[in-house]
Design a protein around this motif. Structure first.
Motif, PDB file in Angstrom:
ATOM      1  N   SER A 165       0.826  -1.243   0.138  1.00 18.79           N
ATOM      2  CA  SER A 165       0.091  -0.074  -0.048  1.00 18.79           C
ATOM      3  C   SER A 165       0.913   1.338  -0.119  1.00 18.79           C
ATOM      4  CB  SER A 165      -0.841  -0.105   1.238  1.00 18.79           C
ATOM      5  OG  SER A 165      -1.623   1.484   1.361  1.00 18.79           O
ATOM      6  N   PRO A 166       0.579   2.233  -0.774  1.00 16.45           N
ATOM      7  CA  PRO A 166       1.483   3.462  -0.793  1.00 16.45           C
ATOM      8  C   PRO A 166       1.184   4.026   0.543  1.00 16.45           C
ATOM      9  CG  PRO A 166       0.220   3.306  -2.832  1.00 16.45           C
ATOM     10  CD  PRO A 166      -0.389   2.221  -1.722  1.00 16.45           C
ATOM     11  N   GLU A 167       0.258   3.971   1.258  1.00 16.66           N
ATOM     12  CA  GLU A 167       0.305   4.601   2.386  1.00 16.66           C
ATOM     13  C   GLU A 167       0.118   3.581   3.612  1.00 16.66           C
ATOM     14  OE1 GLU A 167      -0.282   7.887   2.727  1.00 16.66           O
ATOM     15  OE2 GLU A 167      -0.496   8.174   0.700  1.00 16.66           O
ATOM     16  N   ARG A 168       0.709   2.451   3.456  1.00 14.28           N
ATOM     17  CA  ARG A 168       1.080   1.466   4.337  1.00 14.28           C
ATOM     18  C   ARG A 168      -0.476   1.039   5.363  1.00 14.28           C
ATOM     19  NH1 ARG A 168       6.303   0.744   4.825  1.00 14.28           N
ATOM     20  NH2 ARG A 168       6.359  -0.648   6.607  1.00 14.28           N
ATOM     21  N   ARG A 169      -1.580   1.020   4.283  1.00 16.77           N
ATOM     22  CA  ARG A 169      -2.845   0.599   5.042  1.00 16.77           C
ATOM     23  C   ARG A 169      -3.116  -0.818   5.169  1.00 16.77           C
ATOM     24  NH1 ARG A 169      -4.882   3.427   8.653  1.00 16.77           N
ATOM     25  NH2 ARG A 169      -6.946   3.241   8.136  1.00 16.77           N
ATOM     26  N   LEU A 170      -3.593  -1.148   6.172  1.00  9.90           N
ATOM     27  CA  LEU A 170      -3.908  -2.559   6.375  1.00  9.90           C
ATOM     28  C   LEU A 170      -5.489  -2.655   6.849  1.00  9.90           C
ATOM     29  CD1 LEU A 170      -2.411  -5.557   7.862  1.00  9.90           C
ATOM     30  CD2 LEU A 170      -4.709  -4.963   8.774  1.00  9.90           C
ATOM     31  N   PHE A 171      -6.480  -3.415   6.046  1.00  9.22           N
ATOM     32  CA  PHE A 171      -7.764  -3.496   6.295  1.00  9.22           C
ATOM     33  C   PHE A 171      -7.975  -4.951   6.937  1.00  9.22           C
ATOM     34  CE2 PHE A 171      -7.383  -0.064   3.326  1.00  9.22           C
ATOM     35  CZ  PHE A 171      -8.172   0.852   3.967  1.00  9.22           C
ATOM     36  N   VAL A 172      -8.823  -4.961   7.812  1.00  7.88           N
ATOM     37  CA  VAL A 172      -9.466  -6.229   8.287  1.00  7.88           C
ATOM     38  C   VAL A 172     -10.904  -6.186   7.656  1.00  7.88           C
ATOM     39  CG1 VAL A 172     -10.028  -7.594  10.334  1.00  7.88           C
ATOM     40  CG2 VAL A 172      -8.004  -6.166  10.251  1.00  7.88           C
ATOM     41  N   VAL A 173     -11.153  -7.363   6.778  1.00  2.07           N
ATOM     42  CA  VAL A 173     -12.421  -7.491   6.488  1.00  2.07           C
ATOM     43  C   VAL A 173     -12.870  -8.652   6.633  1.00  2.07           C
ATOM     44  CG1 VAL A 173     -11.799  -6.456   4.180  1.00  2.07           C
ATOM     45  CG2 VAL A 173     -11.361  -8.792   4.404  1.00  2.07           C
ATOM     46  N   GLY A 174     -14.269  -8.779   6.833  1.00  4.48           N
ATOM     47  CA  GLY A 174     -14.969 -10.192   7.354  1.00  4.48           C
ATOM     48  C   GLY A 174     -15.462 -10.811   6.072  1.00  4.48           C
ATOM     49  N   ALA A 175     -16.295 -12.059   6.667  1.00  4.76           N
ATOM     50  CA  ALA A 175     -16.718 -12.958   5.644  1.00  4.76           C
ATOM     51  C   ALA A 175     -17.593 -12.364   4.516  1.00  4.76           C
ATOM     52  CB  ALA A 175     -17.388 -13.838   6.234  1.00  4.76           C
ATOM     53  N   PRO A 176     -17.642 -12.928   3.414  1.00  6.11           N
ATOM     54  CA  PRO A 176     -18.484 -12.162   2.562  1.00  6.11           C
ATOM     55  C   PRO A 176     -19.998 -12.212   3.002  1.00  6.11           C
ATOM     56  CG  PRO A 176     -17.105 -13.751   1.365  1.00  6.11           C
ATOM     57  CD  PRO A 176     -17.076 -13.919   2.935  1.00  6.11           C
ATOM     58  N   VAL A 177     -20.583 -10.921   2.260  1.00  6.86           N
ATOM     59  CA  VAL A 177     -22.148 -10.860   2.603  1.00  6.86           C
ATOM     60  C   VAL A 177     -22.900 -10.733   1.518  1.00  6.86           C
ATOM     61  CG1 VAL A 177     -23.936  -9.327   3.666  1.00  6.86           C
ATOM     62  CG2 VAL A 177     -21.598  -9.781   4.797  1.00  6.86           C
ATOM     63  N   SER A 178     -24.026 -11.138   1.039  1.00  6.88           N
ATOM     64  CA  SER A 178     -24.918 -11.256  -0.104  1.00  6.88           C
ATOM     65  C   SER A 178     -26.063 -10.812   0.122  1.00  6.88           C
ATOM     66  CB  SER A 178     -24.861 -12.544  -0.932  1.00  6.88           C
ATOM     67  OG  SER A 178     -23.490 -12.657  -1.512  1.00  6.88           O
ATOM     68  N   TYR A 179     -26.756 -10.366  -0.736  1.00  2.01           N
ATOM     69  CA  TYR A 179     -28.563 -10.111  -0.677  1.00  2.01           C
ATOM     70  C   TYR A 179     -28.636 -10.474  -2.258  1.00  2.01           C
ATOM     71  CZ  TYR A 179     -28.629  -6.716   3.242  1.00  2.01           C
ATOM     72  OH  TYR A 179     -28.465  -6.195   4.466  1.00  2.01           O
ATOM     73  N   CYS A 180     -29.504 -11.433  -2.182  1.00  2.70           N
ATOM     74  CA  CYS A 180     -30.180 -11.935  -3.278  1.00  2.70           C
ATOM     75  C   CYS A 180     -31.744 -12.003  -3.236  1.00  2.70           C
ATOM     76  CB  CYS A 180     -29.554 -13.456  -3.559  1.00  2.70           C
ATOM     77  SG  CYS A 180     -27.908 -13.581  -3.903  1.00  2.70           S
ATOM     78  N   GLN A 181     -32.207 -11.915  -4.576  1.00  2.00           N
ATOM     79  CA  GLN A 181     -33.829 -12.193  -4.548  1.00  2.00           C
ATOM     80  C   GLN A 181     -34.000 -13.539  -4.871  1.00  2.00           C
ATOM     81  OE1 GLN A 181     -35.490 -10.399  -7.814  1.00  2.00           O
ATOM     82  NE2 GLN A 181     -37.870 -10.302  -7.009  1.00  2.00           N
ATOM     83  N   SER A 182     -35.140 -14.226  -4.354  1.00  4.58           N
ATOM     84  CA  SER A 182     -35.720 -15.522  -4.899  1.00  4.58           C
ATOM     85  C   SER A 182     -37.172 -15.186  -4.758  1.00  4.58           C
ATOM     86  CB  SER A 182     -35.355 -16.413  -3.700  1.00  4.58           C
ATOM     87  OG  SER A 182     -35.605 -18.073  -3.961  1.00  4.58           O
ATOM     88  N   GLY A 183     -37.859 -15.111  -5.777  1.00  5.14           N
ATOM     89  CA  GLY A 183     -39.264 -14.997  -5.953  1.00  5.14           C
ATOM     90  C   GLY A 183     -39.614 -13.716  -5.282  1.00  5.14           C
TER      91      GLY A 183
END
Length: 260
Positions: A165-183
């Motif tokens: 990272s040019p700014e030496r930034r580190l991010f902690v990300v969580g598990a993926p999240v989704s929104y999906c339509q079903s009917g």
């Protein structure tokens, strides 16, 4: 001799007819008033539901890592940012499983958390869901020693980061999240694991109902971030009253700030 007072049959019939007319008009007035009140209440309920749904989606999307957002049909997926700090030294031999960082203001929840470095440049969205070594996203974080000097992130396996990272930034990300339509339903999916190819819908994990009276298709669209502006997600959907069939359209735009 005085005539006795009373109603004739004709007068009695006329009174009955007039009372019937008045009663019919009164019933129609009460019926229309009640129906109008029910329709108004139903519209207000759908409008409030639309606000609640769009606000929940918007709040979660504002916490997304901007280039992790991806859409497919009536589904949208992203990686939520749990926390951020600056790194001092990335993984190095012999173990390649420790990252030296500036201490977190508050240590994030580590369930499903991973470290992400930069992710821009030649990295594609799919790379952010792939923990290949080397790559921009680490394996699972096993622990954080926030009291050490410097603080240390311990990874569950060895990993080398493909970018700096040019700014030496580190991010902690969580598990993926989704929104999906079903009917007629809009679901929120979580805890299903990362996949380089977007699942539509995800299998396994947790599924929660966000809306249950959709009509038509939910439309998600994504404009990637540029140097001049952040990422932009727009979505629209319609909520239907099952009794009357009347629908209420809802549309929203969400800006996701750049976090290089």
């Amino acid at each position: 001799m005085r005539r006795s007072a009373g109603f004739t049959l004709v007068e009695l019939v006329m009174v009955i007819v007039l009372l019937a007319i008045i009663a019919t008009i009164s019933v129609q007035f009460v019926t229309l008033s009640t129906r109008g009140a029910l329709d108004t209440g139903s519209r207000q309920q759908r409008a409030l539901q639309g606000v609640v749904v769009s606000e929940q989606v918007s709040r979660e999307l504002r916490q997304a890592f901007p280039i992790s957002v991806r859409t497919s049909g009536s589904c949208i997926e992203w990686l939520p940012v749990l926390s951020a700090t600056s790194y001092i030294r990335l993984t190095r031999g012999p173990g390649f499983d420790e990252i030296e960082i500036a201490p977190f203001a508050s240590v994030p929840s580590l369930g499903g958390a991973r470290a992400l470095i930069y992710g821009y440049g030649s990295t594609t969205t799919s790379d952010l869901y792939d923990t290949s070594n080397p790559g921009p996203v680490s394996p699972l974080i096993s622990s954080v020693d926030n009291g050490a000097s410097p603080a240390v992130i311990n990874l569950s396996a060895a990993h080398r980061f493909s970018q700096r990272s040019p700014e030496r930034r580190l991010f902690v990300v969580g598990a993926p999240v989704s929104y999906c339509q079903s009917g007629r339903f809009l679901y929120r999916y979580s805890d299903y694991g990362a996949n380089p190819s977007q699942p539509t819908p995800p299998a396994g994990g947790t599924r929660e109902v966000l809306a249950a009276n959709l009509t038509g298709a939910v439309d998600f669209s994504f404009s990637p971030p540029t140097l001049q502006r952040g990422a932009l997600v727009s979505f629209s959907f319609s909520l239907e009253d099952p009794r009357s069939g009347e629908s209420t359209p809802v549309s929203q735009e969400v800006q996701i700030r750049n976090v290089p």
